[in-house]
Design a protein around this motif. Sequence first.
Motif, PDB file in Angstrom:
ATOM      1  N   UNK A  75       0.827  -1.191   0.000  1.00 17.74           N
ATOM      2  CA  UNK A  75       0.000   0.000   0.000  1.00 17.74           C
ATOM      3  C   UNK A  75       0.868   1.249   0.000  1.00 17.74           C
ATOM      4  N   UNK A  76       0.403   2.278  -0.698  1.00 15.80           N
ATOM      5  CA  UNK A  76       1.129   3.543  -0.734  1.00 15.80           C
ATOM      6  C   UNK A  76       0.152   4.684  -0.990  1.00 15.80           C
ATOM      7  N   UNK A  77       0.556   5.904  -0.640  1.00 16.70           N
ATOM      8  CA  UNK A  77      -0.247   7.087  -0.889  1.00 16.70           C
ATOM      9  C   UNK A  77       0.525   8.077  -1.733  1.00 16.70           C
ATOM     10  N   UNK A  78      -0.148   8.777  -2.625  1.00 17.00           N
ATOM     11  CA  UNK A  78       0.524   9.684  -3.554  1.00 17.00           C
ATOM     12  C   UNK A  78       0.077  11.138  -3.362  1.00 17.00           C
ATOM     13  N   UNK A  79       0.820  12.051  -3.995  1.00 17.05           N
ATOM     14  CA  UNK A  79       0.612  13.480  -3.785  1.00 17.05           C
ATOM     15  C   UNK A  79      -0.758  13.972  -4.253  1.00 17.05           C
ATOM     16  N   UNK A  80      -1.433  13.222  -5.114  1.00 22.13           N
ATOM     17  CA  UNK A  80      -2.772  13.606  -5.575  1.00 22.13           C
ATOM     18  C   UNK A  80      -3.861  13.196  -4.591  1.00 22.13           C
ATOM     19  N   UNK A  81      -3.451  12.676  -3.426  1.00 19.63           N
ATOM     20  CA  UNK A  81      -4.409  12.315  -2.388  1.00 19.63           C
ATOM     21  C   UNK A  81      -4.912  10.891  -2.439  1.00 19.63           C
ATOM     22  N   UNK A  82      -4.397  10.079  -3.341  1.00 26.77           N
ATOM     23  CA  UNK A  82      -4.907   8.717  -3.516  1.00 26.77           C
ATOM     24  C   UNK A  82      -4.127   7.692  -2.699  1.00 26.77           C
ATOM     25  N   UNK A  83      -4.859   6.666  -2.267  1.00 24.55           N
ATOM     26  CA  UNK A  83      -4.259   5.500  -1.639  1.00 24.55           C
ATOM     27  C   UNK A  83      -4.360   4.348  -2.627  1.00 24.55           C
ATOM     28  N   UNK A  84      -3.228   3.685  -2.890  1.00 19.92           N
ATOM     29  CA  UNK A  84      -3.176   2.619  -3.884  1.00 19.92           C
ATOM     30  C   UNK A  84      -2.762   1.302  -3.235  1.00 19.92           C
ATOM     31  N   UNK A  85      -3.332   0.206  -3.733  1.00 18.30           N
ATOM     32  CA  UNK A  85      -2.900  -1.142  -3.396  1.00 18.30           C
ATOM     33  C   UNK A  85      -2.128  -1.681  -4.598  1.00 18.30           C
ATOM     34  N   UNK A  86      -0.875  -2.067  -4.381  1.00 16.34           N
ATOM     35  CA  UNK A  86       0.029  -2.437  -5.465  1.00 16.34           C
ATOM     36  C   UNK A  86       0.349  -3.929  -5.401  1.00 16.34           C
ATOM     37  N   UNK A  87       0.199  -4.620  -6.533  1.00 18.98           N
ATOM     38  CA  UNK A  87       0.601  -6.020  -6.594  1.00 18.98           C
ATOM     39  C   UNK A  87       2.122  -6.103  -6.469  1.00 18.98           C
TER      40      UNK A  87
END
Length: 329
Positions: A33-45
């Motif tokens: 899991x990570x969060x980016x500058x555009x405010x999104x939280x992503x789940x990464x394979x």
Amino acid sequence: MAVCSPVTRPLTVLGVPGPGAEDVLVAGDGTVWTGTADGCIHAVDPEGAGTRRVVRTGGRPLGLEWLPDGRLLVCDARRGLLAVRPDDGHLEELVTEVDGVPLRFVNNAAAAEDGTIWFTDSSRRFGIEQWEDDLMQHTCTGRLLRRSPTGHVETVLDGLAFANGVALAADESAVYVAETALRRVRRVGLVDGRPLAGHEPGQAGRSSAPSDGGLLCADLPGYPDNISRGSDGLVWVTVAAPPDPALGMLQRSPGLVRTLARRVPQVAKPRPRRSVRVVAVDAGGTVVHDLGADAAGWHMATGVREQDGRVWLGSLAEPAIAWLPVDAG
């Protein structure tokens, strides 16, 4: 801490659909899991098969952690401390202000088994967009805060020099907090989830010096950012950039000089040099691992999670996360 060259490891980079994947968190199934500058939280394979956007916080997510109830704890620099359900992205605000004053720069956190949350507010004067100004001004207005399971929030350490990463000892006998500007990691002893005498809330003062000499490690080979306890029980510390002599000189300068430095054009201000480096220390502060990688294609490690011999890294500067192996084999 003796400064030497890190052991070089190959770096694997996985792109994410957003800039500045600042922190990383590994789930039980291996998803990162990570969060980016555009405010999104992503789940990464973890094998690069793709990413899934879970939620947009409306702010700037930085540090990530798991809560005991399975929710994702998000340190949002602009919104405060948030909790997110990983399955549907439902978001709840946990802490947005302390003593009636809105939090300005929530950065990183660690959660205890009973639900106690230890988290940092990096600066009272500058927000995420001006993090470099806080380092140059050397404001020492950062804090380590404690949110009890009932929701009560109190200040444990004040006057920190850019409070950053947070981690708990495996037995929860101590909490560690990184001071980026002073290149060190502080240690606060705990008993039953509370600070030992000398670290009682309200007694920490506003000094940048430890009240009891409580340091896990000092004189790091660069500026620490996020820290975390690995599956190996060690405390992993990112080294976002090597020491900058110009920044060090500016921090030691009179207040007026530091204030005037803000007027210098951005291109002339101290900038982090490209590097990839992370160190791991034991409970006594002894360095067990000092790892680096080629920074040509990815740099500025700000988030770290060691999981079963693989060290995952986040970056404030890159639209990607990365990993490197602990061992050469």
